[in-house]
Scaffold this active site. Structure first.
Site, PDB file in Angstrom:
ATOM      1  CB  SER A 111      -6.347  -8.653  -1.553  1.00 16.91           C
ATOM      2  OG  SER A 111      -6.777  -7.423  -1.022  1.00 16.91           O
ATOM      3  CE  LYS A 116      -4.307  -7.615  -6.522  1.00 22.75           C
ATOM      4  NZ  LYS A 116      -4.243  -7.703  -5.041  1.00 22.75           N
ATOM      5  CB  SER A 156      -7.680  -5.757  -4.434  1.00 28.44           C
ATOM      6  OG  SER A 156      -6.430  -6.264  -4.008  1.00 28.44           O
TER       7      SER A 156
END
Length: 363
Positions: A134, A53, A110
């Site tokens: 997220s 990520k 996210s």
């Protein structure tokens, strides 16, 4: 006779083919990945390609552990672009990150690109982090498995203590590779597969945690999934209510550095007590992951997608998202599984049992 391309080469080929339309990756590292693969094949993960990520993800504890076990990072996935007021989208090298089921909808965030990369089959596992949902929200909205680990179990750069490391994977079975090599203290005897004698699992189901307004069709999809679990003998519902205080303002206070705010302290204390009592009576709490379906790229609308997830960032409990089905307009819906603090391995085992009883019916 032509040899079959390696796992890393196949992953890089899929990224090259699919990512221009999806925008899941910020960066791709073909030369580094192919150079690393031969040595990695001799280690337990045998050169398994995975994504991380964001650009800083390669330096995370989880990524370092996966690399040490023979995983091969192939690229960094998208996260929200600068200046966004709401963290439910991503900005990749090819533009806006789109939901692989409906390009007019957000994949969630996210950990946006990580979810899309897994959902589109570019990799079978990607790292994530979860400060308010997220990992779980994009997992739910992209139709993949997502796990937020117990807060504090793994190192996190988040000073507030709300964010915890997590993983997005094609299934709970694939996520076991992450758990096996990243979680401290994981041992072979504690493998997360559950014996049949452990079923049915005692569970409490809550549509709204006592405060959230949930889209009726999302609620119907999740309730139908829970009913299938009961019929399959995977779950036995316990007659108990989960009524929490809305954690929104408390979460925002903690995130803003005011963990000692009296209202935040009171909400956390009340919800912790209620959750601890509930999970002492039943090892599993079931809820929808989000109160809404994936929204458009222009904004989140009236419902916070975090309404049903951020309570467990405040409380620290591990939580997972398992695909539950689809709304009539073709949007994936997630079923959230919550377990006691530190019960991450058991939660993964329960998630595998749930997945086995919920075969994916795609629209």
């Amino acid at each position: 006779m032509t040899s079959r391309p390696s796992a890393v080469a196949r992953a890089l080929e899929r990224i090259a083919q699919r990512d221009p339309a999806l925008g899941a990756f910020i960066e791709v590292w073909p030369e580094e990945a192919l150079a690393r693969e031969p040595e990695a094949r001799e280690l337990p993960l045998r050169g398994m390609p995975f994504a991380v990520k964001g650009r800083t993800g390669i330096r995370s504890y989880a990524a370092r552990r996966l690399i040490a076990a023979g995983g091969v990072p192939v690229g960094a996935t998208s996260v929200p672009g600068p200046g966004t007021a709401w963290q439910t989208w991503g900005q990749g090298a090819h533009g806006r990150t789109v939901n692989p089921w409906r390009a007019d909808r957000t994949p969630g965030g996210s950990s946006a690109g990580s979810a899309v990369a897994v959902a589109a089959g570019m990799v079978e596992l990607a790292t994530g982090s979860d400060g308010a949902g997220s990992v779980r929200i994009p997992a739910a909205w992209c139709g993949v498995f997502g796990l937020k680990t117990t807060n504090g179990l793994l190192p996190s750069p988040d000073a507030s203590g709300l964010a915890s490391a997590g993983v997005l994977a094609r299934s709970a079975a694939v996520a076991e590779k992450y758990v096996r090599h990243v979680l401290p203290g994981y041992g072979e005897p504690a493998a997360p597969s559950l014996p049949l004698a452990a079923l049915p699992l005692a569970a409490v189901y809550s549509e709204d945690l006592g405060f959230a307004e949930v889209d009726p069709e999302v609620a119907d999809v999740v309730r139908a999934a829970v009913d299938r679990l009961v019929v399959a003998g995977t779950v036995r519902l316990v007659d108990a209510a989960c009524v929490l205080l809305d954690p929104g303002r408390a979460w925002q206070a903690v995130r803003g550095g005011a963990a000692g705010d009296p209202e935040a302290v009171a909400v956390r204390r009340a919800n912790d007590g209620r959750l601890d009592g509930l999970l002492a009576a039943a090892p599993l709490l079931l809820t929808p992951v989000t109160p809404n379906r994936p929204h458009g790229h222009e904004g989140p609308g009236d419902r916070y997608s975090t309404a049903l997830t951020w309570a467990f960032n405040l409380s620290g409990h591990p939580a997972a998202s398992v695909p539950a089905g689809f709304t009539g307009d073709g949007c994936p819906v997630g079923l959230q599984l919550v377990a006691a603090r530190g019960a991450d391995v058991s939660l993964l085992g329960m998630a595998r049992a749930v997945e086995n009883a919920l075969p994916t019916v795609r629209p």
